[in-house]
Design an enzyme around this catalytic site. Structure first.
Site, PDB file in Angstrom:
ATOM      1  N   TYR A 142     -27.600 -10.649  10.110  1.00 55.56           N
ATOM      2  CA  TYR A 142     -28.800 -11.454   9.895  1.00 55.56           C
ATOM      3  C   TYR A 142     -28.479 -12.946   9.884  1.00 55.56           C
ATOM      4  CZ  TYR A 142     -32.263  -7.847   8.887  1.00 55.56           C
ATOM      5  OH  TYR A 142     -33.161  -6.815   8.992  1.00 55.56           O
ATOM      6  N   LYS A 193     -19.976   1.680   9.799  1.00 57.49           N
ATOM      7  CA  LYS A 193     -19.547   2.244  11.089  1.00 57.49           C
ATOM      8  C   LYS A 193     -18.104   1.827  11.327  1.00 57.49           C
ATOM      9  CE  LYS A 193     -21.507   3.710  14.459  1.00 57.49           C
ATOM     10  NZ  LYS A 193     -21.415   5.075  15.065  1.00 57.49           N
ATOM     11  N   ASP A 226     -24.817   6.199  11.027  1.00 58.00           N
ATOM     12  CA  ASP A 226     -25.695   7.039  11.860  1.00 58.00           C
ATOM     13  C   ASP A 226     -25.832   8.432  11.253  1.00 58.00           C
ATOM     14  OD1 ASP A 226     -22.992   7.457  12.436  1.00 58.00           O
ATOM     15  OD2 ASP A 226     -23.331   7.944  14.545  1.00 58.00           O
ATOM     16  N   ASP A 250     -31.529  -2.242   6.352  1.00 58.96           N
ATOM     17  CA  ASP A 250     -32.890  -2.442   6.857  1.00 58.96           C
ATOM     18  C   ASP A 250     -33.406  -1.145   7.468  1.00 58.96           C
ATOM     19  OD1 ASP A 250     -35.206  -3.920   7.615  1.00 58.96           O
ATOM     20  OD2 ASP A 250     -34.400  -4.086   9.645  1.00 58.96           O
ATOM     21  N   ASP A 254     -36.073   1.993   5.755  1.00 61.25           N
ATOM     22  CA  ASP A 254     -37.336   2.433   6.361  1.00 61.25           C
ATOM     23  C   ASP A 254     -37.370   3.954   6.502  1.00 61.25           C
ATOM     24  OD1 ASP A 254     -38.411  -0.115   6.581  1.00 61.25           O
ATOM     25  OD2 ASP A 254     -38.996   0.130   8.682  1.00 61.25           O
TER      26      ASP A 254
HETATM   27  C1  IPM Z   1     -37.376  -5.955   5.442  1.00 60.46           C
HETATM   28  C2  IPM Z   1     -38.024  -6.551   6.667  1.00 60.46           C
HETATM   29  C3  IPM Z   1     -37.354  -7.890   6.945  1.00 60.46           C
HETATM   30  C4  IPM Z   1     -35.902  -7.614   7.278  1.00 60.46           C
HETATM   31  C5  IPM Z   1     -38.048  -8.703   8.029  1.00 60.46           C
HETATM   32  C6  IPM Z   1     -39.502  -8.969   7.712  1.00 60.46           C
HETATM   33  C7  IPM Z   1     -37.331 -10.015   8.276  1.00 60.46           C
HETATM   34  O1  IPM Z   1     -37.947  -5.666   7.718  1.00 60.46           O
HETATM   35  O2  IPM Z   1     -37.401  -6.614   4.379  1.00 60.46           O
HETATM   36  O3  IPM Z   1     -36.888  -4.832   5.524  1.00 60.46           O
HETATM   37  O4  IPM Z   1     -35.565  -7.320   8.420  1.00 60.46           O
HETATM   38  O5  IPM Z   1     -35.092  -7.712   6.354  1.00 60.46           O
HETATM   39 MG    MG Z   2     -37.169  -3.749   7.212  1.00 54.54          MG
END
Ligand code: IPM
Ligand code: MG
Length: 369
Positions: A142, A193, A226, A250, A254
């Protein structure tokens, strides 16, 4: 009575709507005299761009630096798709993380029994799930330099992002994960990884060393990132705490979010190092869901992730962990009563708007108080 400075950054899309529900809880705490929360408000993301041409203004950054906790809604939306990269809405969030030094991102994924059927996975796979992803938040790809697109002059371009980690960054995030595991089920799974990446080799080495030297009581396992993604949808209950880098965190968070039925349910905390004098950590609390511009202004947004994020602030920044537990119980009770915003209603029509869900949680919370 301790007094705390809170900065509210509702942001864009559904951010302001869900923030309004958290604010009602804050007001209740103040009115009851349980705590003294001094509130400041600022702009972030597209709303800040519209006002100042930047994703967050210097004065709002100063307020964030001076606050005990930042409550953050969400940023972004199609309205700002074309703004310059440096001032895109997400830049405001990334600057807050970086400048406040919020290196530890805690993302719990809890599946409330009442919602086990809202998950796309089978009930037995997710029911009772309670895992915590500890994501490194200020390093890795990042922020690594160089981060460029160069024109090679032959009709080709080259894009570069840099994945970089230093020892201290891995040490401090692994300590956060081990400390949290000690308060939970005593297990840390470290995902990287190492079969492909040098940062993965270093990550593995440092986590192993910190574990052996400082946390012999915690069980540590290493998992390739993975494979971790695959295991998360196969049998997520094998995990307790997962510690991982910024990008894998990240993605994995999700995946973990959807196990719980809806992205609208998940809170997060981003913490800095404890201050040498006060012991307080800089912190930011935000729902994991985004700005959801498609439903903004319709009353369909689920405020639970924002309210639970305030709960995490009570626990980690505001010294009110018992109240955080009560707030979690209030959320569970409302869900058990069958109150549903659209995202968690399944095949049924929703029976609550954003404000109705917020009010129901506040009512249950008052009963528990
Ligand atoms: C998160 C989001 C952020 C990230 C974006 C909005 C920059 O996806 O907080 O998970 O990638 O960290
Ligand atoms: Mg995210």
């Amino acid at each position: 009575m301790a007094s705390y400075k809170l900065l509210l950054l509702p942001g864009d899309g559904i951010g302001p709507e869900v923030m309004a529900e958290a604010e009602k809880l804050i007001a209740w705490f103040n009115a009851q005299g349980i705590a003294r929360f001094e509130i400041e408000r600022g702009l972030v993301g597209g709303s800040a761009y519209d006002a100042h041409g930047k994703a967050i203004s210097e004065s709002d950054m100063a307020l964030a630096m001076a606050s005990d906790a930042v409550l953050f809604g969400a940023v972004g939306g199609p309205k700002w798709d074309k703004v310059p990269y440096e001032v895109r809405p997400e830049a405001g969030l990334l600057r807050l993380r970086k400048d406040l030094g919020l290196f530890a991102n805690l993302r719990p994924a809890i599946c409330y029994p009442a919602l086990a059927d809202a998950s796309s996975l089978k009930r037995e796979v997710v029911e009772g799930l309670d895992i915590l992803i500890v994501r490194e938040l200020t390093g890795g790809v990042y922020f690594g330099e160089p981060k460029t697109i160069t024109d090679l002059g032959n009709g080709q371009k080259r894009g570069i992002d840099t994945q970089v980690y230093e020892t201290y960054e891995i040490e401090r995030i692994s300590r956060v994960a081990f400390d949290l595991a000690l308060t939970r089920r005593n297990k840390v799974s470290s995902a990287e990884k190492r079969n492909v990446m040098k940062t993965g080799v270093l990550w593995n080495e440092v986590v192993t060393r910190i574990h052996a030297a400082e946390y012999p009581k915690v069980t540590l396992e290493h998992v390739l990132a993975d494979n971790c993604a695959m295991q998360l949808v196969r049998w997520p209950k094998q995990y307790d705490v997962i510690v991982t880098d910024n990008l894998f965190g990240d993605v994995l968070s999700d995946v973990a979010a959807m196990l719980t039925g809806s992205l609208g349910m998940l809170p997060s905390a981003s913490l800095g190092a404890p201050d040498a004098r006060s012991g307080r950590r800089k912190s930011l609390y935000e729902p994991v869901h985004g700005s959801a511009p498609d439903i903004a202004g319709t009353g369909a947004a689920n405020p639970i992730a924002m309210i639970a994020s305030f709960g995490m602030a009570l626990r980690y920044s505001l010294g009110l962990g018992d109240w955080a537990t009560k707030l979690d119980q209030a959320i569970a009770a409302v869900l058990a009563r069958g109150i549903r915003t659209r995202d968690i209603a399944g095949d049924q029509p929703p029976n609550a708007t954003t404000t109705q869900m917020g009010a129901a949680i506040l009512d249950e919370f008052k009963k528990l108080a």
